[in-house]
Motif scaffolding. Structure first.
Motif, PDB file in Angstrom:
ATOM      1  N   HIS A 154      -3.513   2.113   5.404  1.00 30.14           N
ATOM      2  CA  HIS A 154      -4.260   2.896   4.428  1.00 30.14           C
ATOM      3  C   HIS A 154      -4.569   4.261   5.031  1.00 30.14           C
ATOM      4  O   HIS A 154      -4.833   4.378   6.227  1.00 30.14           O
ATOM      5  N   LYS A 185       2.669   6.795  -0.221  1.00 29.21           N
ATOM      6  CA  LYS A 185       2.346   6.616  -1.642  1.00 29.21           C
ATOM      7  C   LYS A 185       0.967   7.213  -1.865  1.00 29.21           C
ATOM      8  O   LYS A 185      -0.049   6.591  -1.562  1.00 29.21           O
ATOM      9  N   GLN A 186       0.942   8.441  -2.376  1.00 26.04           N
ATOM     10  CA  GLN A 186      -0.321   9.147  -2.571  1.00 26.04           C
ATOM     11  C   GLN A 186      -1.229   8.423  -3.571  1.00 26.04           C
ATOM     12  O   GLN A 186      -2.440   8.380  -3.378  1.00 26.04           O
ATOM     13  N   ALA A 187      -0.652   7.862  -4.620  1.00 29.81           N
ATOM     14  CA  ALA A 187      -1.456   7.196  -5.652  1.00 29.81           C
ATOM     15  C   ALA A 187      -2.226   6.010  -5.070  1.00 29.81           C
ATOM     16  O   ALA A 187      -3.385   5.777  -5.411  1.00 29.81           O
ATOM     17  N   ASP A 188      -1.589   5.255  -4.172  1.00 25.28           N
ATOM     18  CA  ASP A 188      -2.227   4.087  -3.557  1.00 25.28           C
ATOM     19  C   ASP A 188      -2.879   4.415  -2.216  1.00 25.28           C
ATOM     20  O   ASP A 188      -3.553   3.575  -1.640  1.00 25.28           O
ATOM     21  N   ARG A 189      -2.628   5.622  -1.700  1.00 22.72           N
ATOM     22  CA  ARG A 189      -3.115   6.072  -0.403  1.00 22.72           C
ATOM     23  C   ARG A 189      -2.632   5.154   0.718  1.00 22.72           C
ATOM     24  O   ARG A 189      -3.384   4.780   1.615  1.00 22.72           O
ATOM     25  N   ILE A 190      -1.342   4.795   0.656  1.00 22.82           N
ATOM     26  CA  ILE A 190      -0.741   3.893   1.625  1.00 22.82           C
ATOM     27  C   ILE A 190       0.414   4.596   2.327  1.00 22.82           C
ATOM     28  O   ILE A 190       1.239   5.245   1.697  1.00 22.82           O
ATOM     29  N   LYS A 191       0.477   4.418   3.653  1.00 25.15           N
ATOM     30  CA  LYS A 191       1.600   4.919   4.448  1.00 25.15           C
ATOM     31  C   LYS A 191       2.425   3.713   4.888  1.00 25.15           C
ATOM     32  O   LYS A 191       1.866   2.680   5.250  1.00 25.15           O
ATOM     33  N   SER A 192       3.745   3.855   4.871  1.00 23.74           N
ATOM     34  CA  SER A 192       4.645   2.777   5.296  1.00 23.74           C
ATOM     35  C   SER A 192       5.408   3.213   6.535  1.00 23.74           C
ATOM     36  O   SER A 192       5.941   4.320   6.592  1.00 23.74           O
ATOM     37  N   THR A 247       2.241  -1.370   6.812  1.00 26.13           N
ATOM     38  CA  THR A 247       1.543  -0.416   5.946  1.00 26.13           C
ATOM     39  C   THR A 247       0.173  -0.104   6.524  1.00 26.13           C
ATOM     40  O   THR A 247      -0.430  -0.932   7.213  1.00 26.13           O
TER      41      THR A 247
END
Length: 145
Positions: free
Chosen positions: A71, A36-43, A69
């Protein structure tokens, strides 16, 4: 190969930066699945079949599979956490506290909640007036009556 531990809940997952994946307690790989680029989160998560057959699934998650998750700036965040117990950090915190207390005083006691003038020039002028008022108030307390 350097591995990082991640504390999530009561479980300890190992992060492998070379593969950009996590390994669960049972040794199953949890590859990167979503960003999620907007939140800068990788799952990261393993498939339903992997988690479904896991003997500790009930202790790990109630869902069909466990999601972890991370960051995108986690390395920088960890570097800052590692500096937390240093003397330089303590000195920096003491200096920041002095400045932040002045800003808090401006907001709480002098009503400086938001800028009313537009643009950088207006903000500079308004803040200069507020800081001058604050300094005059402090100066008045130093003068004996």
């Amino acid at each position: 190969m350097k591995r990082y531990a991640s504390h999530l809940g009561n479980f300890r997952f190992q992060y492998d930066p070379e593969r950009d994946s996590y390994t669960c307690l049972e040794g199953h790989e949890m590859p990167l699945r979503r960003i999620k680029q907007a939140d800068r989160i990788k799952s990261y998560f393993a498939g339903k079949d992997t988690c479904g057959a896991c003997p500790i699934k009930k202790a790990c998650t109630d869902a069909q599979f466990r999601t972890v998750t991370r960051h995108m700036d986690e390395e920088a965040r960890q570097a800052v956490r590692d500096l937390r117990d240093t003397a330089a950090y303590d000195e920096s915190r003491r200096r920041r506290k002095k400045v932040e207390m002045l800003f808090a005083h401006l907001k709480r006691h002098l009503g400086f909640k938001r800028l009313r003038l537009r643009g950088l020039k207006g903000a500079k002028e308004e803040f200069l007036l507020a800081a001058t008022a604050q300094n005059l108030k402090r100066l008045a307390k130093m003068v004996p009556c």
